[in-house]
Structures are given as structure tokens and as C-alpha cells.
Design a protein around this motif. Structure first.
Motif, PDB file in Angstrom:
ATOM      1  N   VAL A 232       0.847  -1.194   0.000  1.00 18.52           N
ATOM      2  CA  VAL A 232       0.000   0.000   0.000  1.00 18.52           C
ATOM      3  C   VAL A 232       0.885   1.248   0.000  1.00 18.52           C
ATOM      4  CG1 VAL A 232      -1.843   1.233   1.186  1.00 18.52           C
ATOM      5  CG2 VAL A 232      -1.785  -1.260   1.264  1.00 18.52           C
ATOM      6  N   ALA A 247      -8.333   5.704  -3.161  1.00 13.73           N
ATOM      7  CA  ALA A 247      -9.113   4.470  -3.285  1.00 13.73           C
ATOM      8  C   ALA A 247      -8.399   3.477  -4.208  1.00 13.73           C
ATOM      9  CB  ALA A 247     -10.509   4.794  -3.815  1.00 13.73           C
ATOM     10  N   GLU A 248      -7.852   3.986  -5.321  1.00 11.86           N
ATOM     11  CA  GLU A 248      -7.159   3.100  -6.264  1.00 11.86           C
ATOM     12  C   GLU A 248      -5.919   2.486  -5.627  1.00 11.86           C
ATOM     13  OE1 GLU A 248      -6.391   5.237  -9.892  1.00 11.86           O
ATOM     14  OE2 GLU A 248      -8.558   5.335 -10.312  1.00 11.86           O
ATOM     15  N   ALA A 250      -5.317   2.082  -2.491  1.00 11.82           N
ATOM     16  CA  ALA A 250      -5.700   1.162  -1.418  1.00 11.82           C
ATOM     17  C   ALA A 250      -6.129  -0.181  -2.003  1.00 11.82           C
ATOM     18  CB  ALA A 250      -6.837   1.772  -0.589  1.00 11.82           C
ATOM     19  N   ARG A 251      -6.955  -0.130  -3.048  1.00  7.65           N
ATOM     20  CA  ARG A 251      -7.436  -1.376  -3.667  1.00  7.65           C
ATOM     21  C   ARG A 251      -6.270  -2.199  -4.195  1.00  7.65           C
ATOM     22  NH1 ARG A 251     -11.991   1.004  -5.654  1.00  7.65           N
ATOM     23  NH2 ARG A 251     -10.891   1.664  -7.532  1.00  7.65           N
ATOM     24  N   VAL A 254      -3.992  -3.748  -1.285  1.00  8.13           N
ATOM     25  CA  VAL A 254      -4.470  -4.832  -0.404  1.00  8.13           C
ATOM     26  C   VAL A 254      -4.629  -6.164  -1.141  1.00  8.13           C
ATOM     27  CG1 VAL A 254      -5.688  -3.210   1.099  1.00  8.13           C
ATOM     28  CG2 VAL A 254      -6.957  -4.393  -0.711  1.00  8.13           C
ATOM     29  N   ARG A 271     -10.295  -7.892   3.639  1.00  2.00           N
ATOM     30  CA  ARG A 271      -9.450  -7.264   2.624  1.00  2.00           C
ATOM     31  C   ARG A 271     -10.156  -6.025   2.061  1.00  2.00           C
ATOM     32  NH1 ARG A 271      -9.176 -11.308  -0.812  1.00  2.00           N
ATOM     33  NH2 ARG A 271      -7.714 -12.460   0.489  1.00  2.00           N
ATOM     34  N   THR A 272     -11.419  -6.180   1.732  1.00  3.36           N
ATOM     35  CA  THR A 272     -12.190  -5.049   1.189  1.00  3.36           C
ATOM     36  C   THR A 272     -12.320  -3.943   2.230  1.00  3.36           C
ATOM     37  OG1 THR A 272     -13.443  -6.675  -0.058  1.00  3.36           O
ATOM     38  CG2 THR A 272     -14.356  -4.459   0.028  1.00  3.36           C
ATOM     39  N   THR A 274     -10.259  -3.324   4.620  1.00  2.00           N
ATOM     40  CA  THR A 274      -8.956  -2.666   4.751  1.00  2.00           C
ATOM     41  C   THR A 274      -8.818  -1.562   3.701  1.00  2.00           C
ATOM     42  OG1 THR A 274      -8.029  -4.755   5.528  1.00  2.00           O
ATOM     43  CG2 THR A 274      -6.451  -3.061   4.876  1.00  2.00           C
ATOM     44  N   ALA A 275      -9.216  -1.865   2.467  1.00  2.00           N
ATOM     45  CA  ALA A 275      -9.112  -0.863   1.396  1.00  2.00           C
ATOM     46  C   ALA A 275     -10.001   0.346   1.699  1.00  2.00           C
ATOM     47  CB  ALA A 275      -9.490  -1.488   0.058  1.00  2.00           C
ATOM     48  N   THR A 276     -11.214   0.078   2.161  1.00  2.00           N
ATOM     49  CA  THR A 276     -12.148   1.171   2.483  1.00  2.00           C
ATOM     50  C   THR A 276     -11.591   2.049   3.599  1.00  2.00           C
ATOM     51  OG1 THR A 276     -13.995  -0.228   1.858  1.00  2.00           O
ATOM     52  CG2 THR A 276     -14.509   1.675   3.249  1.00  2.00           C
ATOM     53  N   ARG A 279      -8.711   4.230   2.438  1.00  2.00           N
ATOM     54  CA  ARG A 279      -9.170   5.419   1.719  1.00  2.00           C
ATOM     55  C   ARG A 279      -9.591   6.502   2.730  1.00  2.00           C
ATOM     56  NH1 ARG A 279     -14.411   6.480   0.601  1.00  2.00           N
ATOM     57  NH2 ARG A 279     -15.028   4.287   0.706  1.00  2.00           N
TER      58      ARG A 279
END
Lengths: 287, 166
Positions: A232, A247-248, A250-251, A254, A271-272, A274-276, A279
């Protein structure tokens, strides 16, 4: 007065330390099964469940010498017995505001009022806010023990599930946050406010002209201990300070994570999540 | 140091000398001393029913051992009323339906008592954050939040007009 009541914890020997030297002496004498007792907000529930059965507790409550927040050079030294609530409500030197903001996420008000930063680091829960921040900000953990004092970088302190570099007979006396992090944020998600976070993330950004020059990222709940997320960090380096860019990054960052799975959430959900959270943390830090 | 321990604990202004076993929690000890207003729910720090003040600081009575309270001043729900006269906070809980079965009420009262002492003019959001510390299965929390907000407002009003706090 003699009374008989039903109890939860197993019996143990209670000892009260008068000062740091006395606490270390007791730790040495009483052996490996003795535990230091600071705020008791993690240890006592574990004792009530009998997940922990220490032979003896060494009560540190009288060690006022370990309650302080002191600037040192650019950094900040925090005595191990400083409560979460003290950090939350303190006026900290510039660039350390993230510590107060992060402390608000810890448990609940009564828990924050008794629980201590040293106790939290010693317990070493992967989703503990202090563990994540210590890893994020390269904190140094100061230990005193039979062989004197030593300092362990946070990156080497957390060894996995509730296990740390602290050796028998050693006591955390202080944590040092070496440099300010003016653009840093911690955020998390739990099913109920005050519960342990499913995932906890923290970021510290260095920015230059609308871009992220470099980023430090740490997370708890994605592995057995609080950890940095280098993928990241790489994805964020050079990113614009916009929600879309965060957001990009982070996605992408992860994608390789393999978080644990349990009844609360699947690995994919974590995992999702974590990305949220990344961001959100970047937006807060970059603002 | 072996069990039992002889400790001195001040509860609502009354000093007690008592023998306690190290593994007995402060909540257990208080109840044995007759302060049965302190309720025990989960006994592992989740529900907050046993919340009391130790030297003014709110604590889960089940996460403090009695022996740790040696030399400390403890306040329990019995210490809120002045004789037969309920405190403003207690009256507000009744007026706003901040309780139904009442099991969690002593914990909520002590939580709010500590919180308002620290933050006399909280926002509604801050009150909501704080009451999340404890569990109530009857009220849905609305009445509890209303009661605490009402007391904060009335105390602030009393302070503005120079009248003393009820």
C-alpha cells in the motif's frame, strides 16, 4: 469479616510494588508465571475467563514515576502507566495529535480511564490502536529487566498472536514516538462501537504540491500482529491527494493481503474493509 | 503477600477495614459490604453494570480487584442521593424513562456522574459515545441520552444564574 462468594478468576498471590526497582525485584523473585498488573483492562477479563492464570500479580498502580508525557527533541516519550484517557485529553506537542485522535477509538470511556499504553503494548493485540500506531510511527519500546534497560523498535516488538519481544522479568517502562507525524490518521471498523476493530488502519503521509511523496501504512486485524503494509505504501507513493487516487492505491495495495478468517468476517471481507478504511484514513490524513 | 489481605477502603465517605481475598473483584467486595446497588452482569468488562468511581475515575467493578482499591475512595450508586432525596441525575433518569427493569441503571448513573464531572457541557454525540460503554436491553438508550442531556443543560443553567447545583 469472612465471606464466601463465587469467583471467576483462579487464585493468585497479590503483590504491590512501591516503585520501579521493587516491581523489577518482585518480577525476578516470583518467576515467569507472575504478571505485572497495570490498568487490568485486558489481563483481568482474561483472568475472569481463566484464559490467563498467573501465579501472582504485581500491582504497578503506585508507580507514579511511569505516568508522564514528555517531549524529547522532536519526539514524545510516554510513560508506560499513562492511561489512554490521559493521551486522549492531553495537549500534545505539534504533529502528535494523531495519538489523541487514535486514543478515542480505544474501548470505552471507563476502559480508557484505567487502561494504560504500556499495558496495551505488552498485551500485543494485533488490533490494539497503540500497537498499530507504534508500528506506523517507528516507536521505540523501552524495557527494564534483570539485565538493565534495552530499547526495542516496534517493528521487532510484536511477534504474533499476543506475543512480544518482552522477556520474563522485563517490564515496559516507556514508549518513545521519535518524530512528529502531522499528516497521520488512524481509523477502524467494529460491529459495535468500542469493540475490538475487525480491521484497524493507520497512515502517515508526506505531501508535496498536491501529491503524496511518501506514505507509511500500518494495519491490525490483517495478520497475527500489527504490521506495515509495504504494497500500500508503494501504491500511495506519488498518488494525487484525491479520494479517487487514495481508493485506487488502497485497492491495489491490499490485493495480496491474506487476512484471517473467523465468525466475524471472511478474509475477503477484511481485505475489502482494509481498502475502504485506508481510503478514509488517507482522506483524513491528507486533508 | 498471602490471602486474605486487610485493606482500608472508603465507600461513599465511610471507611471500611475489611479482609479480602486477592481474586475477589471490587464489585464483589462492595456487594459483600452491603453496597448491593453495584450490579454484576457479565463479569468480564463488557456490560458496565458494575461501574463505580475509584478516586473519581469510572471503572468496571469487575475489572478491578478489591485489594487494588486499598486506600482508595470509591463512590457507588448509594452515594448519589442525599438522604432520601434523589440526585438531579437520578430524577432525570426517572423523568425521561431512562430505565425500565433497572438492572443496568446504577452503572449508567455512575458512568454519567463521572462523565458530567469531566465534561459538564457535552454534545449529544458525545453523550451517545459515552453511553455506548454500558449495555441496556430495555430502553433503547434514547431516554438515557435525554436524561443526561437534560441534567447537563440544567446544571449549566443553574451555574449561569448563580444558583447552586441541586
Amino acid at each position: 469479616m469472612v465471606y464466601h462468594i463465587l469467583v471467576k478468576p483462579a487464585s493468585y498471590e497479590y503483590h504491590r510494588a512501591h516503585d520501579l526497582e521493587h516491581a523489577l525485584e518482585l518480577l525476578g523473585e516470583l518467576g515467569e508465571d507472575a504478571k505485572p498488573l497495570a490498568g487490568g483492562q485486558s489481563l483481568v477479563p482474561m483472568m475472569n475467563f481463566r484464559l490467563a492464570r498467573p501465579s501472582a500479580l504485581i500491582d504497578l498502580a503506585r508507580l507514579d514515576e511511569l505516568r508522564y508525557l514528555r517531549p524529547v527533541g522532536d519526539g514524545l516519550r510516554i510513560g508506560a502507566l499513562t492511561t489512554h484517557r490521559t493521551v486522549e485529553t492531553a495537549t500534545l506537542p505539534g504533529g502528535f495529535g494523531v495519538l489523541s485522535r487514535a486514543a478515542r477509538w480505544i474501548g470505552h470511556y471507563p476502559i480508557r480511564s484505567r487502561g494504560t499504553i504500556g499495558g496495551s503494548l505488552a498485551h500485543g493485540d494485533a488490533t490494539a490502536e497503540w500497537c498499530v500506531l507504534a508500528v506506523l510511527l517507528d516507536a521505540r519500546i523501552v524495557l527494564r529487566g534483570p539485565r538493565g534497560q534495552r530499547t526495542v523498535p516496534a517493528a521487532e516488538f510484536f511477534h504474533g498472536f499476543l506475543s512480544t519481544a518482552a522477556e520474563p522479568g522485563e517490564l515496559i517502562t516507556e514508549v518513545v514516538f521519535p518524530s512528529p507525524a502531522p499528516r497521520a490518521a488512524l481509523t477502524e471498523f467494529a460491529q459495535r462501537q468500542g469493540d475490538f476493530g475487525l480491521v484497524v488502519v493507520a497512515v502517515a503521509l508526506e505531501t508535496e504540491g498536491g501529491h503524496c511523496r511518501a506514505a507509511r501504512v500500518a494495519a491490525g486485524g490483517v495478520g497475527s500482529a500489527a504490521q506495515r503494509l509495504p504494497a500500500v505504501e508503494q501504491a500511495l507513493a506519488g498518488a494525487e491527494l484525491t479520494e479517487r487516487a487514495f481508493a485506487e492505491a488502497a485497492r491495489a495495495g491490499v490485493a495480496e493481503l491474506e487476512p484471517p478468517e473467523d465468525i466475524h468476517a471472511s478474509a475477503g471481507y477484511r481485505r475489502t474493509l482494509t481498502a475502504t478504511l485506508l481510503r478514509r484514513a488517507c482522506l483524513e490524513a491528507g486533508a | 503477600m498471602h490471602d486474605p489481605h486487610l485493606i482500608t477502603i472508603t465507600v461513599n465517605g465511610t471507611e471500611h477495614e475489611v479482609l479480602t481475598e486477592s481474586r475477589h473483584t471490587l464489585a464483589d467486595l462492595l456487594r459483600e459490604l452491603g453496597y448491593t446497588g453495584t450490579h454484576l452482569g457479565c463479569e468480564h468488562g463488557i456490560c458496565g453494570a458494575c461501574t463505580v468511581l475509584v478516586d473519581g475515575v469510572p471503572a468496571r467493578g469487575c475489572l478491578v480487584f478489591g485489594v487494588q482499591a486499598d486506600g482508595r475512595e470509591v463512590r457507588t450508586v448509594e452515594g448519589l442521593a442525599d438522604g432520601g432525596e434523589l440526585s438531579d441525575l437520578q430524577r432525570a433518569f426517572a423523568e425521561h424513562h431512562g430505565l425500565q427493569c433497572g438492572f443496568c441503571t446504577p452503572g449508567f448513573l455512575m458512568l454519567a456522574e463521572a462523565f458530567l464531572a469531566e465534561n459538564p457541557a457535552p454534545t449529544r454525540a458525545e453523550i451517545r459515545e459515552v453511553v455506548a460503554s454500558n449495555l441496556c436491553r430495555c430502553t433503547g438508550y434514547q431516554g438515557i441520552v435525554d436524561a443526561i442531556e437534560d441534567v447537563a443543560g440544567k446544571r449549566a443553567g443553574a451555574a449561569d444564574t448563580g444558583t447552586s447545583r441541586p
